[in-house]
Design a protein around this motif. Structure first.
Motif, mmCIF file in Angstrom:
data_model
loop_
_atom_site.group_PDB
_atom_site.id
_atom_site.type_symbol
_atom_site.label_atom_id
_atom_site.label_comp_id
_atom_site.label_asym_id
_atom_site.label_seq_id
_atom_site.Cartn_x
_atom_site.Cartn_y
_atom_site.Cartn_z
ATOM 1 N N SER A 44 0.841 -1.201 0.000
ATOM 2 C CA SER A 44 0.000 0.000 0.000
ATOM 3 C C SER A 44 0.874 1.248 0.000
ATOM 4 C CB SER A 44 -0.947 0.001 1.210
ATOM 5 O OG SER A 44 -0.212 -0.004 2.423
ATOM 6 N N THR A 45 0.305 2.359 -0.450
ATOM 7 C CA THR A 45 1.078 3.597 -0.550
ATOM 8 C C THR A 45 0.291 4.771 0.021
ATOM 9 O OG1 THR A 45 0.218 4.118 -2.740
ATOM 10 C CG2 THR A 45 2.271 2.847 -2.650
ATOM 11 N N THR A 46 1.024 5.809 0.348
ATOM 12 C CA THR A 46 0.429 7.080 0.742
ATOM 13 C C THR A 46 1.362 8.186 0.263
ATOM 14 O OG1 THR A 46 -0.607 8.317 2.549
ATOM 15 C CG2 THR A 46 1.500 7.273 3.035
ATOM 16 N N THR A 47 0.795 9.354 0.051
ATOM 17 C CA THR A 47 1.598 10.497 -0.378
ATOM 18 C C THR A 47 1.676 11.497 0.758
ATOM 19 O OG1 THR A 47 0.921 10.181 -2.663
ATOM 20 C CG2 THR A 47 1.818 12.333 -2.089
ATOM 21 N N MET A 48 2.876 11.956 1.027
ATOM 22 C CA MET A 48 3.099 12.953 2.070
ATOM 23 C C MET A 48 3.376 14.297 1.412
ATOM 24 S SD MET A 48 5.399 10.891 4.829
ATOM 25 C CE MET A 48 5.135 12.164 6.039
ATOM 26 N N PRO A 49 2.796 15.377 1.944
ATOM 27 C CA PRO A 49 3.088 16.702 1.383
ATOM 28 C C PRO A 49 4.533 17.099 1.650
ATOM 29 C CG PRO A 49 1.766 16.895 3.379
ATOM 30 C CD PRO A 49 1.885 15.434 3.079
ATOM 31 N N ALA A 50 5.005 18.044 0.879
ATOM 32 C CA ALA A 50 6.372 18.522 1.037
ATOM 33 C C ALA A 50 6.558 19.156 2.407
ATOM 34 C CB ALA A 50 6.700 19.533 -0.056
ATOM 35 N N ASN A 51 7.732 18.957 2.972
ATOM 36 C CA ASN A 51 8.103 19.569 4.249
ATOM 37 C C ASN A 51 9.495 20.171 4.081
ATOM 38 O OD1 ASN A 51 7.953 20.345 6.920
ATOM 39 N ND2 ASN A 51 8.645 18.381 7.709
ATOM 40 N N VAL A 52 9.554 21.178 3.179
ATOM 41 C CA VAL A 52 10.830 21.807 2.862
ATOM 42 C C VAL A 52 10.741 23.314 3.070
ATOM 43 C CG1 VAL A 52 11.513 20.024 1.216
ATOM 44 C CG2 VAL A 52 10.262 22.011 0.403
ATOM 45 N N LEU A 53 11.864 23.902 3.370
ATOM 46 C CA LEU A 53 11.979 25.346 3.540
ATOM 47 C C LEU A 53 13.051 25.856 2.596
ATOM 48 C CD1 LEU A 53 12.114 25.464 7.446
ATOM 49 C CD2 LEU A 53 10.138 25.968 6.011
ATOM 50 N N LYS A 54 12.830 27.006 2.020
ATOM 51 C CA LYS A 54 13.826 27.615 1.143
ATOM 52 C C LYS A 54 15.008 28.088 1.981
ATOM 53 C CE LYS A 54 14.455 31.074 -2.493
ATOM 54 N NZ LYS A 54 15.468 30.320 -3.144
ATOM 55 N N LYS A 55 16.204 27.719 1.539
ATOM 56 C CA LYS A 55 17.413 28.166 2.238
ATOM 57 C C LYS A 55 17.557 29.671 2.100
ATOM 58 C CE LYS A 55 20.426 24.146 1.863
ATOM 59 N NZ LYS A 55 21.676 23.630 1.264
ATOM 60 N N THR A 56 17.995 30.286 3.176
ATOM 61 C CA THR A 56 18.306 31.712 3.147
ATOM 62 C C THR A 56 19.791 31.870 2.843
ATOM 63 O OG1 THR A 56 18.875 31.788 5.492
ATOM 64 C CG2 THR A 56 16.544 32.159 4.922
ATOM 65 N N ASP A 57 20.203 33.082 2.555
ATOM 66 C CA ASP A 57 21.634 33.326 2.338
ATOM 67 C C ASP A 57 22.432 32.963 3.589
ATOM 68 O OD1 ASP A 57 21.355 34.106 -0.279
ATOM 69 O OD2 ASP A 57 21.358 36.251 0.156
ATOM 70 N N ALA A 58 21.834 33.170 4.770
ATOM 71 C CA ALA A 58 22.530 32.822 6.006
ATOM 72 C C ALA A 58 22.771 31.305 6.084
ATOM 73 C CB ALA A 58 21.730 33.290 7.212
ATOM 74 N N ASP A 59 21.854 30.501 5.498
ATOM 75 C CA ASP A 59 22.052 29.054 5.452
ATOM 76 C C ASP A 59 23.131 28.676 4.449
ATOM 77 O OD1 ASP A 59 19.875 28.476 7.225
ATOM 78 O OD2 ASP A 59 18.476 28.709 5.550
ATOM 79 N N LYS A 60 23.173 29.394 3.336
ATOM 80 C CA LYS A 60 24.069 29.048 2.237
ATOM 81 C C LYS A 60 25.505 29.521 2.455
ATOM 82 C CE LYS A 60 20.400 29.874 -1.081
ATOM 83 N NZ LYS A 60 20.065 30.645 -2.283
ATOM 84 N N TYR A 61 25.674 30.572 3.237
ATOM 85 C CA TYR A 61 26.993 31.187 3.392
ATOM 86 C C TYR A 61 27.392 31.250 4.862
ATOM 87 C CZ TYR A 61 26.026 32.770 -1.362
ATOM 88 O OH TYR A 61 25.718 32.810 -2.681
ATOM 89 N N PRO A 62 27.919 30.170 5.410
ATOM 90 C CA PRO A 62 28.404 30.253 6.789
ATOM 91 C C PRO A 62 29.616 31.187 6.829
ATOM 92 C CG PRO A 62 28.898 28.103 5.838
ATOM 93 C CD PRO A 62 28.100 28.862 4.824
ATOM 94 N N LEU A 63 29.511 32.227 7.594
ATOM 95 C CA LEU A 63 30.547 33.266 7.606
ATOM 96 C C LEU A 63 31.668 32.958 8.582
ATOM 97 C CD1 LEU A 63 28.336 36.484 7.532
ATOM 98 C CD2 LEU A 63 29.353 35.267 5.611
ATOM 99 N N THR A 64 32.840 33.480 8.249
ATOM 100 C CA THR A 64 33.962 33.454 9.172
ATOM 101 C C THR A 64 34.284 34.906 9.528
ATOM 102 O OG1 THR A 64 35.539 33.456 7.356
ATOM 103 C CG2 THR A 64 34.929 31.316 8.229
ATOM 104 N N ALA A 65 34.822 35.097 10.712
ATOM 105 C CA ALA A 65 35.050 36.454 11.217
ATOM 106 C C ALA A 65 36.183 37.179 10.502
ATOM 107 C CB ALA A 65 35.329 36.423 12.711
ATOM 108 N N GLY A 66 37.091 36.446 9.945
ATOM 109 C CA GLY A 66 38.224 37.098 9.292
ATOM 110 C C GLY A 66 39.337 37.397 10.282
ATOM 111 N N ASN A 67 40.298 38.175 9.824
ATOM 112 C CA ASN A 67 41.436 38.520 10.674
ATOM 113 C C ASN A 67 40.979 39.416 11.819
ATOM 114 O OD1 ASN A 67 43.291 37.115 9.073
ATOM 115 N ND2 ASN A 67 43.500 38.854 7.683
ATOM 116 N N PRO A 68 41.562 39.225 13.008
ATOM 117 C CA PRO A 68 41.207 40.077 14.146
ATOM 118 C C PRO A 68 41.592 41.543 13.879
ATOM 119 C CG PRO A 68 42.539 38.195 14.858
ATOM 120 C CD PRO A 68 42.527 38.206 13.368
#
Length: 141
Positions: free
Chosen positions: A81-105
């Motif tokens: 037997s089968t069932t269909t589940m609706p999507a459970n996704v969220l669009k990535k934000t730029d903050a998700d896509k670009y983990p930042l580093t602090a750079g030089n002190p």
């Protein structure tokens, strides 16, 4: 056997159907999966959706999960037997896509009260450390 109000009876065959695994399953969607384009998931993103559903339903008699391009999923159970589940996704934000580093002190006189020149130096250090990130000119304290 059915009995009428006058006492007469008749036999009626039972009209029952055994519930399928899909009927009995109370599937949970799992944790939302962050994706680049909710209308067109990549193969790795589909894998994350499948994993999320599997982890959320450890005791369900799931045979397979097929994730569609939009994040919805068809779940096939051990009894077929089968069932269909609706999507459970969220669009990535730029903050998700670009983990930042602090750079030089940056050396400053008073970390609680930066001068404009010191703020500029901190901004430059962040930009240099993250050249591909789409950073706006607003920086928090």
């Amino acid at each position: 056997m059915v009995t009428f109000t006058d006492g007469s009876t008749t036999k009626l065959p039972a009209n029952v159907i055994k519930k399928t695994d899909a009927d009995r399953a109370d599937l949970k969607p799992g944790n939302p999966v962050k994706v680049n384009d909710p209308a067109n998931l990549t193969a790795p993103e589909k894998g994350e959706v499948k994993e999320s559903i599997t982890k959320a339903n450890p005791t369900a008699p799931i045979q397979s999960i097929s994730v569609n391009h939009d994040g919805s999923a068809t779940v096939t159970f051990n009894d077929g037997s089968t069932t269909t589940m609706p999507a459970n996704v969220l669009k990535k934000t730029d903050a998700d896509k670009y983990p930042l580093t602090a750079g030089n002190p940056v050396k400053v006189n008073d970390p609680a009260n930066l001068t404009e020149a010191e703020k500029g130096a901190v901004k430059d250090a962040i930009k240099q450390a993250n050249p591909t990130a789409p950073i706006q000119e607003h920086y928090g304290q």
